[in-house]
Design a protein around this motif. Structure first.
Motif, PDB file in Angstrom:
ATOM      1  N   MET A 160       0.837  -1.208   0.000  1.00  0.00           N
ATOM      2  CA  MET A 160       0.000   0.000   0.000  1.00  0.00           C
ATOM      3  C   MET A 160       0.868   1.253   0.000  1.00  0.00           C
ATOM      4  O   MET A 160       0.566   2.240  -0.670  1.00  0.00           O
ATOM      5  CB  MET A 160      -0.931  -0.008   1.228  1.00  0.00           C
ATOM      6  N   PHE A 161       1.973   1.196   0.765  1.00  0.00           N
ATOM      7  CA  PHE A 161       2.875   2.332   0.816  1.00  0.00           C
ATOM      8  C   PHE A 161       3.514   2.569  -0.550  1.00  0.00           C
ATOM      9  O   PHE A 161       3.676   3.710  -0.993  1.00  0.00           O
ATOM     10  CB  PHE A 161       3.953   2.083   1.875  1.00  0.00           C
ATOM     11  N   TYR A 393      12.036  19.590   9.932  1.00  0.00           N
ATOM     12  CA  TYR A 393      12.399  18.467  10.801  1.00  0.00           C
ATOM     13  C   TYR A 393      13.422  17.593  10.091  1.00  0.00           C
ATOM     14  O   TYR A 393      14.431  17.181  10.689  1.00  0.00           O
ATOM     15  CB  TYR A 393      11.161  17.639  11.161  1.00  0.00           C
ATOM     16  N   TYR A 394      13.159  17.323   8.819  1.00  0.00           N
ATOM     17  CA  TYR A 394      14.072  16.475   8.028  1.00  0.00           C
ATOM     18  C   TYR A 394      15.457  17.093   7.951  1.00  0.00           C
ATOM     19  O   TYR A 394      16.475  16.389   8.072  1.00  0.00           O
ATOM     20  CB  TYR A 394      13.482  16.301   6.625  1.00  0.00           C
ATOM     21  N   ASN A 414      12.024   7.159   3.641  1.00  0.00           N
ATOM     22  CA  ASN A 414      10.642   7.639   3.674  1.00  0.00           C
ATOM     23  C   ASN A 414      10.580   9.145   3.914  1.00  0.00           C
ATOM     24  O   ASN A 414       9.797   9.857   3.268  1.00  0.00           O
ATOM     25  CB  ASN A 414       9.844   6.888   4.742  1.00  0.00           C
ATOM     26  N   GLN A 415      11.426   9.657   4.822  1.00  0.00           N
ATOM     27  CA  GLN A 415      11.453  11.100   5.071  1.00  0.00           C
ATOM     28  C   GLN A 415      12.043  11.854   3.887  1.00  0.00           C
ATOM     29  O   GLN A 415      11.608  12.963   3.566  1.00  0.00           O
ATOM     30  CB  GLN A 415      12.266  11.388   6.335  1.00  0.00           C
ATOM     31  N   TYR A 418       9.362  12.076   1.245  1.00  0.00           N
ATOM     32  CA  TYR A 418       8.352  13.065   1.652  1.00  0.00           C
ATOM     33  C   TYR A 418       8.877  14.476   1.482  1.00  0.00           C
ATOM     34  O   TYR A 418       8.183  15.350   0.939  1.00  0.00           O
ATOM     35  CB  TYR A 418       7.953  12.823   3.107  1.00  0.00           C
ATOM     36  N   PHE A 419      10.132  14.718   1.936  1.00  0.00           N
ATOM     37  CA  PHE A 419      10.679  16.077   1.857  1.00  0.00           C
ATOM     38  C   PHE A 419      10.740  16.566   0.421  1.00  0.00           C
ATOM     39  O   PHE A 419      10.301  17.681   0.117  1.00  0.00           O
ATOM     40  CB  PHE A 419      12.079  16.120   2.486  1.00  0.00           C
ATOM     41  N   TRP A 420      11.302  15.757  -0.480  1.00  0.00           N
ATOM     42  CA  TRP A 420      11.442  16.215  -1.862  1.00  0.00           C
ATOM     43  C   TRP A 420      10.094  16.293  -2.566  1.00  0.00           C
ATOM     44  O   TRP A 420       9.915  17.116  -3.464  1.00  0.00           O
ATOM     45  CB  TRP A 420      12.414  15.310  -2.618  1.00  0.00           C
ATOM     46  N   GLY A 421       9.145  15.468  -2.154  1.00  0.00           N
ATOM     47  CA  GLY A 421       7.788  15.602  -2.696  1.00  0.00           C
ATOM     48  C   GLY A 421       7.178  16.949  -2.345  1.00  0.00           C
ATOM     49  O   GLY A 421       6.602  17.643  -3.201  1.00  0.00           O
ATOM     50  N   VAL A 422       7.318  17.337  -1.068  1.00  0.00           N
ATOM     51  CA  VAL A 422       6.801  18.630  -0.615  1.00  0.00           C
ATOM     52  C   VAL A 422       7.555  19.779  -1.278  1.00  0.00           C
ATOM     53  O   VAL A 422       6.953  20.752  -1.748  1.00  0.00           O
ATOM     54  CB  VAL A 422       6.908  18.744   0.924  1.00  0.00           C
ATOM     55  N   THR A 423       8.889  19.669  -1.328  1.00  0.00           N
ATOM     56  CA  THR A 423       9.720  20.746  -1.893  1.00  0.00           C
ATOM     57  C   THR A 423       9.436  20.962  -3.372  1.00  0.00           C
ATOM     58  O   THR A 423       9.287  22.105  -3.832  1.00  0.00           O
ATOM     59  CB  THR A 423      11.213  20.424  -1.680  1.00  0.00           C
TER      60      THR A 423
END
Length: 445
Positions: A160-161, A393-394, A414-415, A418-423
């Motif tokens: 799922m992830f 945080y990352y 995983n972090q 997430y970080f590069w997805g947001v950035t």
């Protein structure tokens, strides 16, 4: 390319993670006591046993006791208080996401060992126990059928992830494809004007403190004084102990240095168009270079502090190693994050002057919401994910991974994702917003 990445993720990506399951039960006793759960991946031997504990407080009142333990656990031992007592436990359950199993009958029938227990009886999912010593316990091995079910759930969660990552990549790819013209034109402008950007950044750094006796030295004095103040308050005043046996001042400055860069860069880049309004009004000038000029100007101070960090670590006897190089990667992370945000904020502040005050408040709150002055481990695991949503945080933890913990960024995959997805998302949104509002900048200014 998107299809290729998705296939690679689904077929080859290893996103196994140390997850935790819950062991819990309801207990009522005629004596207060400490109820512990000892657990191990192998047969109990000294040195491989872990302990989780809860206190039973109210005599004869039913209380729920629960523990978080790794999914790799194979042996568990229920320690039932620390004095003779009449104890009733029921609904001994093992939970892992949607999988729940009642272990009450299994523990009663299939336990490997009991100690300091005079009598033990099972009736309607209740185990009645009369303990006679100071260390009563029941030892149980989790059976293969339960392990198989947990592994099935684990595989489902991993799959799922992977699906969620594929959806994220596909969504970002579609958005990126639709915004390629804006991003492409911006990239060309920045590349064609790299000499201008460098010259403006250098001049901006020099002129910021022009006219003062100490000049650019002020750019370094203020952050150093801030670090010394926090160090004095927390270590000298509050007697802060070393964090994970590491000197507090080094742990503190490793978190504050990236925040100084982020704070300085975001504030200056946000106001870049207003500060250089005389250039914005010129038709031929490429105003898209102004936010990045301010970020590079702040980067000069940041690079100094990375060197300052290394000197402090050497002074405390911690010699630089290969992990120190990783601070340059996390500096790039800050640069990319600020660039995406500043294209939005620098465009909006021209039309909404209050945004400057909003960002100031946001940064004040953000500093305390980011684990810079406090250890992240004090947050209960239930709420830790909320703080991890903060991209800083990352970065802050990344600096400490590089300087203290010696952890590579890809180990926190995983972090990192997430970080590069947001950035990247912020950069796409910021670029589009900047391009659409750009024609109105000169008129409003």
């Amino acid at each position: 390319m998107i299809v290729f990445f998705n296939i690679c993720i689904l077929l080859f990506a290893n996103i196994d993670k140390e997850r935790q399951l819950t062991i819990g039960y309801e207990v009522a006793s005629d004596t207060q006591g400490i109820y512990e759960l000892l657990y191990s991946e192998e047969a109990f031997e000294e040195g491989n046993i872990n302990v989780a504990s809860e206190k039973y407080k109210d005599i004869s009142i039913e209380q729920i006791i629960s523990y978080k333990i790794p999914t790799a656990t194979r042996y568990i031992r229920l320690d039932l208080g620390n004095s003779p007592a009449k104890i009733n436990i029921k609904n001994v359950k093992m939970k892992y996401f949607w999988y729940t199993e009642n272990l009450t009958e299994k523990i009663f029938i299939n336990n490997l060992e009991i100690k300091d227990i005079d009598s033990i009886n099972l009736e309607d999912n209740d185990i009645s126990i009369l303990s006679i010593g100071s260390d009563p316990y029941i030892l149980y091995k989790i059976d293969e059928a339960s392990i198989l079910e947990i592994n099935k759930v684990d595989d489902s969660i991993s799959y799922m992830f992977k699906i969620l990552i594929c959806i994220l990549i596909t969504s970002l790819g579609i958005v990126f494809y639709k915004t390629i013209p804006s991003i492409k034109s911006l990239s060309i402008e920045l590349m064609n004007n790299k000499k201008l950007i460098w010259t403006l950044a250098r001049n901006d750094f020099k002129t910021k403190y022009a006219g003062s006796y100490l000049g650019i030295i002020w750019a370094f004095i203020q952050p150093i004084v801030t670090v010394l103040v926090y160090w004095f308050v927390f270590q000298v005043g509050f007697k802060a102990a070393p964090v994970e046996e590491f000197p507090f001042v080094l742990w503190l400055i490793a978190g504050m240095v990236p925040w100084f860069f982020f704070n300085d860069a975001i504030m200056n880049a946000t106001n870049s168009l207003i500060e250089y309004n005389y250039l914005v009004k010129k038709v031929v000038f490429k105003i898209s270079v102004l936010p990045i000029v301010k970020i590079i100007s702040a980067l000069f101070v940041h690079l100094f502090f990375i060197c300052f960090l290394m000197i402090m670590f050497i002074g405390y006897g911690y010699m630089p190693n290969i992990y120190f190089v990783q601070t340059l990667y996390y500096s790039l992370c800050i640069f990319a994050l600020v660039l995406g945000i500043s294209y939005m904020t620098s465009a909006i502040i021209i039309f909404l002057k209050d945004l400057g005050q909003i960002i100031t408040i946001f940064l004040q709150v953000g500093m305390w919401m980011t684990p810079i002055l406090w250890d992240f481990s004090i947050i209960p695991e239930t709420y830790q994910w909320i703080f991890k949503l903060n991209p800083m945080y990352y970065i802050v933890e990344g600096y400490r991974d590089s300087l203290i913990n010696q952890v590579w960024f890809w180990e926190r995959y995983n972090q990192t994702i997430y970080f590069w997805g947001v950035t990247i998302s912020l950069f796409i949104v910021g670029t589009v917003m900047f391009k659409r509002l750009k024609p109105h900048f000169a008129d409003v200014l």
